[in-house]
Scaffold this motif. Structure first.
Motif, mmCIF file in Angstrom:
data_model
loop_
_atom_site.group_PDB
_atom_site.id
_atom_site.type_symbol
_atom_site.label_atom_id
_atom_site.label_comp_id
_atom_site.label_asym_id
_atom_site.label_seq_id
_atom_site.Cartn_x
_atom_site.Cartn_y
_atom_site.Cartn_z
ATOM 1 N N ARG A 128 -5.833 5.617 -6.119
ATOM 2 C CA ARG A 128 -6.408 5.818 -7.576
ATOM 3 C C ARG A 128 -5.711 5.128 -8.036
ATOM 4 N N PRO A 129 -5.975 4.744 -9.491
ATOM 5 C CA PRO A 129 -5.617 3.545 -10.766
ATOM 6 C C PRO A 129 -4.012 3.946 -10.434
ATOM 7 N N ILE B 169 5.864 2.373 -11.104
ATOM 8 C CA ILE B 169 4.587 2.484 -10.500
ATOM 9 C C ILE B 169 4.012 4.057 -11.168
ATOM 10 N N ALA B 170 2.857 4.058 -11.139
ATOM 11 C CA ALA B 170 2.376 5.887 -11.846
ATOM 12 C C ALA B 170 0.807 5.877 -11.889
ATOM 13 N N PRO B 171 0.760 6.666 -11.178
ATOM 14 C CA PRO B 171 -0.944 7.359 -11.012
ATOM 15 C C PRO B 171 -1.378 7.498 -12.440
ATOM 16 N N GLY C 268 -8.126 0.987 -6.931
ATOM 17 C CA GLY C 268 -6.967 1.257 -6.468
ATOM 18 C C GLY C 268 -6.251 0.673 -6.355
ATOM 19 N N VAL C 269 -6.352 -1.067 -6.919
ATOM 20 C CA VAL C 269 -5.592 -1.831 -6.705
ATOM 21 C C VAL C 269 -5.086 -2.690 -8.303
ATOM 22 N N ALA C 270 -3.636 -2.723 -8.096
ATOM 23 C CA ALA C 270 -2.961 -3.433 -9.816
ATOM 24 C C ALA C 270 -2.445 -4.877 -9.132
ATOM 25 N N HIS D 121 0.705 -1.628 0.011
ATOM 26 C CA HIS D 121 -0.060 -0.233 -0.039
ATOM 27 C C HIS D 121 0.661 1.464 0.042
ATOM 28 N N LEU D 122 0.883 1.727 -1.188
ATOM 29 C CA LEU D 122 1.325 2.809 -1.331
ATOM 30 C C LEU D 122 1.308 3.807 -0.386
#
Length: 968
Positions: A931-932, A964-966, A950-952, A878-879
């Motif tokens: 957010r994605p 990882i980037a929004p 919100g989960v990948a 969880h970032l």
């Protein structure tokens, strides 16, 4: 130009000349019980009247000022005089005696009682009832509007009672006193307040973000700066006239291995259980006194002693700066006097297992000093050869059966390496004259692990290379751990201010995100300095302790404190520093197994609420010590270590055996309660009490919520571990069956809060420091926002209620609260408690205070800040789960996540800018953010699944880096 005046304490035995002219007075270290004085056994059990005195020199510029005299705690009653005038008293003297040992003595000294420009006498009349009396605790200082000075050190003490002792001594003694004091004889360190020092020409701030720094020397131990290598520790005061470097070796601990089990414990256990099930708590409490260990107290971890350096005095010091660079692990002191600039460095080397003190002068032939070592009891300092001093002794404790000496023998050995000038060594003191530079190399050892400490230290020093090589090896080793993590929470709003002034700004309500980042890294520094592979784990004070009888014995409290010490180990990329805890656990398996059999007729192994280095596992201190959950909570740690590393060899060989043994005990200990569920009995919610419907108050119960959470955590981890290892299928089924029958967590129908006990009791102390029933929120993972939202809401209400009644008033408790709010993803509340930790529970040297100093708050604070920035307890990374508004822009690199991941993050305008995830193991990686997000590798998109908002989830390959980037 800034002017400040500071007085330095002198720290050794009273002079022979003084003693000859007034032989009834003895030397005694203050603060310490008078049983710890050089008088030894004659004072240990002394009751009655005694007088203390010391002499202080006050600058002429302080004339006409009002002074504050602080004498810490005195056991039991006192009357305090300044130049013969009564300035304060606490308690009552006989015949209407009344003690007041807990009160902090703080007395006003009127201006007309002070002799400015001369020597002054402080005399303290003490009456003690019950032994171990005297000036027992700090702080001790004399302050005026222009400055203050420490009163720690060697005072004089005399038994008996005579009112004339409050007055200045007779003319002959007066001549001796002033002559010796003004001459500053290097062999006689008898009087606190030797030298008045005027600080001029403010030093500029040092370069680098990771520095604690100050513009004056430490007044007391709580302002000194720590260095450590896991086994050895030192506290550096940075004094220019009479420097004190307080030393520790991790195994200087009073006590010895012995069987403390109580044969009556098993006999009374069934009746205790029956009484508790029937609600007869008081009767159960009385009977349970037969379950205590024999004896039920442990002894204290102790100081090794003090290294004392006496330099020619100077009344004027320019450009003074004292600092600790936690990036290099070096404490420095720099100042100029008489046109000569002196530089000192102190560090504790892991590669060479020594403490090193380096002193240089920028003008050849201007470095002169005297060197000795002291200890309040059980030791003597002697000279050996041309260039070594040895502080050797043995802790004075006798075996309970044979009467033979049973304490550990110890030795601290110093080798002086002089460049230029002359070195003389005799009578336990070294004299350096007109040198260019000086290196002191300090080794220490005890007989705890076998061998002769004198020979061990001699061999250690024989292998230590020259200074430049020691220093370079030290820095390389230190940075190999420290630089794994970097953090930026925002700019320093006052870069020109020293650390104590920045801390004062925070106390006034100002925010300092850079100070929070420094505190975070300081916690990592302290763990590196007090817990290295092959050493003992960090105790209640890490490895740093100045006392013979330390607060709470500086032991291992297993009802939260030692566990909290290791919360930051894995997440802040210091996994090696976790290993000493597992060594200690393994040393407790055999005695813990014996206690399990003798007290509970159970298998496995057990630890109660505290332990020491000699295998103490029985209930201690009082009935509240009958809390057999210590081993089970400790067993969370080896599995956590596995979760962060995924090292199956470690899981198989070390973690699982420890976990299984703790679980085996609990399977035997659990008993069916009145409602048919399995519960613990007897039980406590550590140190907290409850009020029954009939109005009576008790601590003793069955099935406390924390017990149930710890058992759920341990059994679940054991089931997972045995499945991973493919072993113990029958044992696994037994655990699964017990979990199904375990009493459930309960939410109060009256309050909506999570119940702390199996009954919905009220609390006499609703602001209690322990918040044990929230274990399942943190450090456990039984309560989560996604998995158990109702329990999470009940936990929130419990936390809010506890805080609304003053909870979090101790440093470690406040630190725990940060992680609670982080797990509830309330960044602003978490930050509020970071601020409170700094403002209310942090000493000038950034040590946490309970009060007094306890290091667990430092470690818990560091872990809490990490928890705000990264979480991985819920099977996902969880970032920025609890980023506060106060840290809108920043970055953190090198944090670890469960699953063998390493994570870097940067954020701008309170939103994730990017993250990078590196993995040591191939397999699925589940990432959560508000957010994605997109996932790329080498600039190419990586396929992801999105099971919820919100989960990948993506497949990660060992050794690869994922960006990882929004989503835009």
């Amino acid at each position: 130009m800034r002017h400040a005046v500071f007085m330095l304490a002198a720290m050794a035995a009273v002079s022979a000349a003084f003693a000859a002219s007034d032989s009834e007075w003895e030397s005694a270290y203050v603060p310490a019980a008078w049983g710890a004085s050089p008088g030894g056994e004659a004072w240990r059990d002394y009751d009655g009247f005694a007088w203390y005195r010391c002499f202080v020199w006050i600058p002429p510029g302080w004339d006409g000022q009002r002074f504050i005299l602080e004498l810490g705690r005195i056991d039991d009653a006192d009357e305090t005089f300044f130049n013969g005038e009564l300035v304060g008293a606490a308690g009552s003297m006989p015949p209407e005696y009344e003690g007041d040992a807990q009160r902090q003595r703080r007395y006003v000294v009127p201006p007309d009682a002070v002799r400015a420009g001369g020597w002054n006498l402080i005399a303290v009349r003490v009456y003690d009832h019950g032994g171990a009396g005297g000036i027992i605790g700090g702080p001790l200082q004399l302050s005026s509007p222009d400055g203050s000075f420490s009163l720690e050190g060697m005072w004089q003490i005399r038994r008996g009672d005579n009112p004339v002792w409050k007055n200045w001594p007779n003319a002959d003694v007066n001549f001796t006193v002033t002559h010796l004091a003004e001459a500053l004889d290097m062999d006689t360190r008898a009087f606190p307040g030797f030298v008045a020092i005027e600080y001029v020409d403010e030093a500029p701030p040092p370069e680098g973000a990771w520095r604690l720094w100050y513009r004056q020397a430490a007044r007391d131990w709580n302002e000194a700066l720590p260095v450590g290598n896991g086994r050895l520790g030192a506290m550096v005061f940075g004094r220019t006239g009479d420097e004190r470097i307080q030393l520790n070796e991790e195994t200087v601990w009073e006590g010895y291995p012995r069987d403390r089990t109580n044969p009556r414990a098993l006999e009374v256990l069934p009746e205790v259980r029956r009484l508790l099930f029937e609600g007869k708590n008081d009767e159960a409490t009385e009977l349970a006194k037969n379950m205590m260990g024999q004896p039920e107290r442990i002894r204290s971890y102790q100081t090794l002693g003090d290294l004392l350096l006496s330099f020619p005095p100077s009344r004027r010091v320019a450009g003074y700066r004292r600092s600790l660079d936690i990036d290099t692990g070096i404490a420095s002191t720099v100042y100029t006097t008489d046109d000569v600039t002196y530089t000192r460095e102190v560090f504790a080397s892991v590669p060479h297992d020594v403490i090193v003190v380096r002193i240089e002068a920028d003008t050849p032939g201007t470095l002169s000093c005297n060197i000795t070592m002291t200890r309040p009891q059980d030791a003597a300092c002697s000279s050996e050869g041309p260039d070594q001093l040895v502080l050797g002794g043995q802790i004075d404790i006798r075996h309970h059966e044979t009467g033979e000496p049973a304490g550990v023998a110890f030795a601290g050995r110093i080798e002086a390496r002089v460049e230029g000038g002359q070195l003389r060594n005799h009578g336990g003191s070294m004299h350096i004259e007109q040198a260019d530079a000086l290196t002191l190399v300090i080794a220490a050892a005890t007989s705890y692990r076998g061998g002769d400490p004198l020979e061990i230290t001699r061999q250690t020093l024989s292998t230590v290379p020259e200074y430049d090589e020691i220093r370079a090896a030290h820095i390389e080793d230190h940075r190999s751990l420290f630089r794994r993590v970097d953090i930026d929470l925002g700019e320093n709003p006052a870069p020109e201010l020293p650390t104590d002034a920045r801390l004062e700004r925070v106390r006034r309500g100002e925010d300092d995100p850079a100070l929070a980042a420094l505190y975070f890294q300081f916690g990592r520094y302290l763990l590196m300095g007090s817990s290295r592979p092959g050493c003992l784990p960090a105790n209640l004070q890490g490895v740093w302790n100045e006392h013979i009888n330390a607060p709470w014995n500086s032991d291992y409290h297993t009802n939260i404190n030692v566990q909290m010490n290791y919360w930051p180990a894995n997440v802040t990329n210091l996994g090696e520093c976790h290993l000493p805890l597992f060594d200690l656990m393994e040393s407790l398996v055999e005695p813990g197994g014996h206690t399990a059999r003798m007290h509970y007729d159970a298998g496995g192994w057990v630890v109660h609420h505290l332990t020491d280095i000699f295998g103490f596992t029985t209930p201690a201190d009082g009935v509240w010590g009958i809390w057999p959950m210590g081993a089970a909570w400790l067993a969370q740690h080896p599995y956590e270590h596995y979760e962060f590393t995924r090292d199956e060899a470690f899981l198989r060989d070390r973690a699982y055996p420890l976990m299984k043994g703790a679980a085996q005990f609990l399977l035997d200990f659990l008993i069916e309660g009145p409602d048919g569920y399995l519960v613990t009995n007897p039980s406590h919610s550590p140190e907290n009490r409850f009020r029954k419907p009939d109005g009576t108050v008790s601590m003793f119960t069955y099935g406390a919520t924390m017990d149930l959470m710890i058992i759920h955590d341990l059994f679940t981890n054991c089931i997972e571990a045995s499945t991973i290892l493919g072993i113990d299928e029958d044992f696994r089924r037994e655990l699964e069956s017990a979990l199904e029958r375990l009493a459930p967590l309960q939410i109060s129908e009256r309050t909506g809060r999570l119940q702390e006990w199996i009954e919905d009791y009220d609390e006499p102390e609703p602001g209690h420091r322990h918040m044990s029933h929230l274990y399942g929120l943190h450090p456990g993972d039984q309560i989560t926002l996604e998995g158990t939202p109702e329990l999470a809401e009940a936990a929130r209400k419990s936390l809010e209620y506890r805080l609304s009644h003053g909870g979090g008033h101790t440093g470690w408790s406040r630190a725990w609260i940060i992680s609670f709010w982080a797990r509830l993803r309330d960044g602003d509340q978490a930050h509020e408690n970071v601020h409170a930790l700094l403002a209310k529970s942090t000493l000038p040297n950034l040590f946490d205070t309970h009060p007094p100093f306890q290091i667990d708050g430092n470690f818990g604070g560091t872990a809490g800040i990490a928890e705000m920035l990264l979480q991985s307890h819920n099977g996902e990374i969880h970032l920025l789960p609890a980023l506060p508004e106060a840290w809108p822009t920043g970055r953190v690199t090198g944090l670890r996540a469960r699953g063998a991941f390493e994570v870097d993050q940067a954020w701008e305008d309170a939103a994730l800018a990017y993250a990078e995830i590196r993995t040591d193991m191939s397999g699925p990686c589940r990432v959560r953010y508000g957010r994605p997000v997109t996932v790329t590798h080498d600039g190419q998109p990586v396929p992801v699944e999105r099971p919820e908002a919100g989960v990948a989830v993506f497949d990660a390959q060992a050794g690869q880096i994922y960006h990882i980037a929004p989503l835009p």
